[in-house]
Structure formats: structure tokens, C-alpha cells
Design a protein around this motif. Structure first.
Motif, short mmCIF file in Angstrom:
data_model
loop_
_atom_site.label_atom_id
_atom_site.label_comp_id
_atom_site.label_asym_id
_atom_site.label_seq_id
_atom_site.Cartn_x
_atom_site.Cartn_y
_atom_site.Cartn_z
N MET A 134 0.84 -1.19 0.00
CA MET A 134 0.00 0.00 0.00
C MET A 134 0.88 1.25 0.00
SD MET A 134 -2.85 1.00 2.76
CE MET A 134 -3.60 2.57 2.71
N ALA A 135 0.52 2.23 -0.76
CA ALA A 135 1.26 3.50 -0.81
C ALA A 135 1.08 4.27 0.49
CB ALA A 135 0.77 4.34 -1.98
N THR A 136 2.15 4.90 0.94
CA THR A 136 2.08 5.72 2.14
C THR A 136 2.45 7.16 1.80
OG1 THR A 136 4.33 5.16 2.76
CG2 THR A 136 2.58 3.79 3.68
N PHE A 137 2.07 8.08 2.68
CA PHE A 137 2.24 9.50 2.43
C PHE A 137 2.75 10.22 3.68
CE2 PHE A 137 -1.01 7.86 -0.32
CZ PHE A 137 -0.79 8.47 -1.54
N THR A 138 3.67 9.61 4.39
CA THR A 138 4.11 10.15 5.68
C THR A 138 4.81 11.50 5.56
OG1 THR A 138 6.16 8.89 5.54
CG2 THR A 138 4.32 7.89 6.75
N HIS A 139 5.29 11.85 4.39
CA HIS A 139 6.02 13.10 4.20
C HIS A 139 5.09 14.31 4.01
CE1 HIS A 139 5.35 11.05 0.40
NE2 HIS A 139 5.10 12.24 -0.06
N ALA A 140 3.81 14.09 3.82
CA ALA A 140 2.86 15.20 3.63
C ALA A 140 2.42 15.69 5.01
CB ALA A 140 1.66 14.75 2.81
N THR A 141 3.33 16.40 5.65
CA THR A 141 3.11 16.89 7.01
C THR A 141 2.34 18.21 6.99
OG1 THR A 141 5.16 18.16 6.99
CG2 THR A 141 5.30 15.86 7.74
N ALA A 176 2.94 13.19 -3.48
CA ALA A 176 3.45 11.97 -4.09
C ALA A 176 3.50 10.89 -3.02
CB ALA A 176 4.85 12.22 -4.65
N THR A 177 3.52 9.65 -3.42
CA THR A 177 3.66 8.56 -2.46
C THR A 177 5.09 8.50 -1.97
OG1 THR A 177 4.28 6.90 -4.08
CG2 THR A 177 1.91 7.22 -3.69
N ASN A 178 5.31 7.78 -0.90
CA ASN A 178 6.67 7.59 -0.40
C ASN A 178 7.55 6.92 -1.45
OD1 ASN A 178 5.87 8.74 1.95
ND2 ASN A 178 6.17 6.94 3.22
N PHE A 179 6.96 6.13 -2.33
CA PHE A 179 7.72 5.46 -3.37
C PHE A 179 8.19 6.44 -4.45
CE2 PHE A 179 4.63 2.30 -1.79
CZ PHE A 179 5.53 1.46 -1.15
N GLN A 180 7.45 7.52 -4.66
CA GLN A 180 7.80 8.52 -5.66
C GLN A 180 8.75 9.58 -5.11
OE1 GLN A 180 3.56 9.39 -6.23
NE2 GLN A 180 4.03 9.41 -8.42
N ALA A 181 8.64 9.89 -3.82
CA ALA A 181 9.45 10.94 -3.21
C ALA A 181 10.86 10.41 -2.98
CB ALA A 181 8.83 11.39 -1.90
N SER A 182 11.84 11.26 -3.23
CA SER A 182 13.23 10.88 -3.09
C SER A 182 13.78 11.29 -1.72
CB SER A 182 14.07 11.55 -4.18
OG SER A 182 15.44 11.38 -3.93
N PRO A 183 14.42 10.38 -1.01
CA PRO A 183 15.02 10.75 0.28
C PRO A 183 16.09 11.83 0.14
CG PRO A 183 14.94 8.36 0.02
CD PRO A 183 14.54 8.97 -1.29
N SER A 184 16.70 11.94 -1.04
CA SER A 184 17.73 12.95 -1.24
C SER A 184 17.15 14.34 -1.49
CB SER A 184 18.65 12.56 -2.40
OG SER A 184 17.91 12.50 -3.60
N SER A 185 15.86 14.44 -1.76
CA SER A 185 15.17 15.72 -1.97
C SER A 185 13.88 15.71 -1.16
CB SER A 185 14.86 15.94 -3.45
OG SER A 185 16.03 15.96 -4.21
#
Length: 97
Positions: free
Chosen positions: A1-8, A55-64
Motif C-alpha cells: 500500500m502506498a504511504t504519504f508520511t512526508h505530507a506533514t 506523491a507517495t513515499n515510493f515517488q518521493a526521493s530521500p535525497s530531496s
């Protein structure tokens, strides 16, 4: 399942501020508590409607880590790559007629 934890809440506030600073008319659907369903609707200077979502956690880059937003415009049949709040606002504002 896609997650969105970065959308704070802070990143949502950054997007809201960037859209306002770019002079764009926007609204959100009030789903900041559940980012899976979070969308912003933005009107560009040419009257076209854009949809912005995280974007989902899979699309978002940890480097950006600030690049979490994706925008689409059905009238132009286009979707942006994953961008920061400021970049997505500038992109929407700058797309020509």
C-alpha cells in the motif's frame, strides 16, 4: 500500500504559502489529517484547473525531502514530475496558454 508520511502539516503550509505568493487562486479539500485523500485545486492565470496532491513515499526521493508535490491539469493532459512547493507553484504560474 502506498504511504504519504512526508505530507506533514508544515509541508501543507509551505504549499499554501507558495501558491498564495505566486498569486494563484487555490483551495484544499481539508484532508491534511489523511494525506492519501489530500488534494489542492488551483486555477492558473489562464483559467485552467490544476489538481495538486502529495506523491507517495515510493515517488518521493530521500535525497530531496521537500519535493513531494505532483500537479496535473486535465485541460493540458499533463502531470508534473514530483516538485517542491515553490517549484510546483512556479510551474503552474508559468505554463503558457
Amino acid at each position: 500500500m502506498a504511504t504519504f508520511t512526508h505530507a506533514t502539516p508544515e509541508r501543507c503550509a509551505q504549499l499554501s504559502s507558495a501558491l498564495t505568493a505566486a498569486g494563484l487562486t487555490w483551495s484544499d479539500n481539508g484532508q491534511q489529517g489523511d494525506p492519501r485523500f489530500l488534494t489542492y485545486t488551483v486555477t492558473d492565470p489562464h483559467g485552467r484547473m490544476w489538481r495538486i496532491g502529495p506523491a507517495t513515499n515510493f515517488q518521493a526521493s530521500p535525497s530531496s525531502p521537500g519535493r513531494i508535490w505532483e500537479a496535473s491539469c486535465p485541460a493540458l493532459m499533463t502531470t508534473t514530475r514530483v516538485l517542491s512547493a515553490r517549484q510546483v507553484a512556479a510551474h503552474i504560474r508559468g505554463v503558457q496558454a
